[in-house]
Write an enzyme that holds these catalytic residues in place. Structure first.
Site, PDB file in Angstrom:
ATOM      1  N   ASP A 177      35.212 -19.325   7.076  1.00  0.00           N
ATOM      2  CA  ASP A 177      35.682 -17.948   7.134  1.00  0.00           C
ATOM      3  C   ASP A 177      34.472 -17.027   6.964  1.00  0.00           C
ATOM      4  O   ASP A 177      33.627 -17.254   6.092  1.00  0.00           O
ATOM      5  CB  ASP A 177      36.716 -17.703   6.026  1.00  0.00           C
ATOM      6  CG  ASP A 177      37.446 -16.382   6.215  1.00  0.00           C
ATOM      7  OD1 ASP A 177      38.563 -16.389   6.754  1.00  0.00           O
ATOM      8  OD2 ASP A 177      36.890 -15.348   5.806  1.00  0.00           O
ATOM      9  N   ILE A 178      34.381 -16.023   7.804  1.00  0.00           N
ATOM     10  CA  ILE A 178      33.252 -15.096   7.712  1.00  0.00           C
ATOM     11  C   ILE A 178      33.494 -14.140   6.541  1.00  0.00           C
ATOM     12  O   ILE A 178      34.560 -13.523   6.444  1.00  0.00           O
ATOM     13  CB  ILE A 178      33.083 -14.313   9.034  1.00  0.00           C
ATOM     14  CG1 ILE A 178      32.829 -15.302  10.174  1.00  0.00           C
ATOM     15  CG2 ILE A 178      31.942 -13.296   8.928  1.00  0.00           C
ATOM     16  CD1 ILE A 178      32.822 -14.684  11.554  1.00  0.00           C
ATOM     17  N   GLU A 220      39.209 -14.342  11.540  1.00  0.00           N
ATOM     18  CA  GLU A 220      37.795 -14.704  11.375  1.00  0.00           C
ATOM     19  C   GLU A 220      37.699 -16.080  10.742  1.00  0.00           C
ATOM     20  O   GLU A 220      36.729 -16.419  10.092  1.00  0.00           O
ATOM     21  CB  GLU A 220      37.055 -13.652  10.550  1.00  0.00           C
ATOM     22  CG  GLU A 220      37.457 -13.545   9.090  1.00  0.00           C
ATOM     23  CD  GLU A 220      38.603 -12.571   8.850  1.00  0.00           C
ATOM     24  OE1 GLU A 220      39.341 -12.255   9.797  1.00  0.00           O
ATOM     25  OE2 GLU A 220      38.767 -12.133   7.687  1.00  0.00           O
TER      26      GLU A 220
END
Ligand SMILES: [Mg+2]
Length: 330
Positions: A177-178, A220
């Site tokens: 996950d960003i 994301e």
């Protein structure tokens, strides 16, 4: 005409009569098609399974297995792509055409073959195939990143999990996950956010092996399936990606920015993991711990911090305050 964008479609000619095959082959070669030939249904089915052609010209009247049966079997095989079948029949009766179309043929020509008509029908059939292929591709692809979409990734994971159970092979799942991605969108706009997602996807592609499967799981959030991989190796992979992202310049029109990512790693076999859903949930829980304990880090199931935090995750899952991804603070 057939060599659109330098690609020459492969046509499988199936006919029990060698003279018919030869004439067709000479004609189609001259028109720029690639050709392959089979003189009976069994051989044709084997060739189709080995390397699916773009189109099949199928004789109806053949000994042992007739063209209708060949068409039926090809169309029933869900593992095959869409392959248009043009039947060639000497029987110019409505009944035989109906039987052919019912068994899965897409079109038919009558013998003796009128080559101008055959070519027109082949062009039409290949046009439909090209659209079908595009649709099939779109159905499994995330448009922004070009990676697999979530549904396709879940299907691949189902297969991989079953395979792992059957052969007692390890299987790792990494959820990425960003970090603070919402801030990227808010600060730079969604176009820049999209550029970051697309570049991260490329980075994952470079880091992964050919046998790994990579998909965009949510906004994301990305998932990588690593078959034949024990958890230590899954963690090594995730840490390498984390490190690469940390030093990567995400470029966009007019500048560049830096990001970090968090990752959660889970693997089969594991005492608590008996199905695909549990495996994903475990990786997701590990990712959640990575997020809540500072971000820009990799957490694996079962390590100290995971065990210290995961009960809390379960509780929150139970009362619905933390869902499977989107409600997680990024
Ligand atoms: Mg025949």
């Amino acid at each position: 005409m057939p060599t659109e964008q330098g690609y020459s479609p492969l046509v499988l000619i199936v006919d029990d009569h060698p003279d018919n095959v030869e004439v067709l082959q000479v004609r189609l070669d001259a028109l720029g098609y690639r050709t392959a030939c089979a003189s009976d249904g069994e051989t044709a089915l084997n060739m189709v399974a080995q390397s699916p052609p773009d189109l099949i010209l199928l004789d109806v009247m053949m000994p042992r297995m007739d063209g209708n049966e060949v068409a039926r079997r090809i169309k029933a095989d869900k593992s095959l792509p869409y392959i248009p079948i043009i039947m060639q029949t000497a029987l110019d009766s409505t009944q035989s055409k109906v039987v052919g179309l019912d068994s899965g043929a897409d079109d038919y020509v009558t013998k003796p073959i009128n080559y101008a008509e055959l070519q027109a029908r082949m062009t039409a059939a290949l046009r439909i195939k090209s659209l079908q292929d595009k649709l099939a591709e779109m159905a499994i692809t995330d448009a922004l990143t070009g990676l697999f979409n979530r549904r396709h990734l879940d299907e691949r994971l189902d297969e991989m999990f079953e395979h792992s159970v059957r052969l007692h092979e390890p299987l790792s799942v990494v959820m990425f996950d960003i970090d603070h991605f919402k801030k990227v969108n808010d600060t730079y706009g969604h176009q820049v956010g999209d550029a970051v997602l697309a570049q991260f996807a490329q980075l994952l592609k470079h880091a992964a092996r050919d046998i790994d499967r990579i998909g965009r799981y949510g906004g994301e959030e990305f998932m990588v399936l690593l078959p034949g991989t024990v958890i230590d190796a899954g963690v090594t992979f995730a840490k390498r990606v984390r490190q690469e992202v940390e030093t990567h310049q995400f470029e966009y029109e007019g500048g560049a920015l830096q990001c970090t990512i968090s990752a959660g790693v889970a693997a089969f076999p594991h005492p608590g993991i008996h199905n695909r859903q549990k495996l994903v949930k475990a990786a997701d829980d590990a990712l959640y711990v990575a997020k809540t304990t500072g971000r820009n880090r990799v957490i694996r199931i079962g390590d100290e911090e995971f065990n210290a935090n995961v009960k809390e995750v379960d509780d929150q899952h139970a009362d619905g305050t933390v869902g499977g991804g989107n409600s997680r603070s990024n």
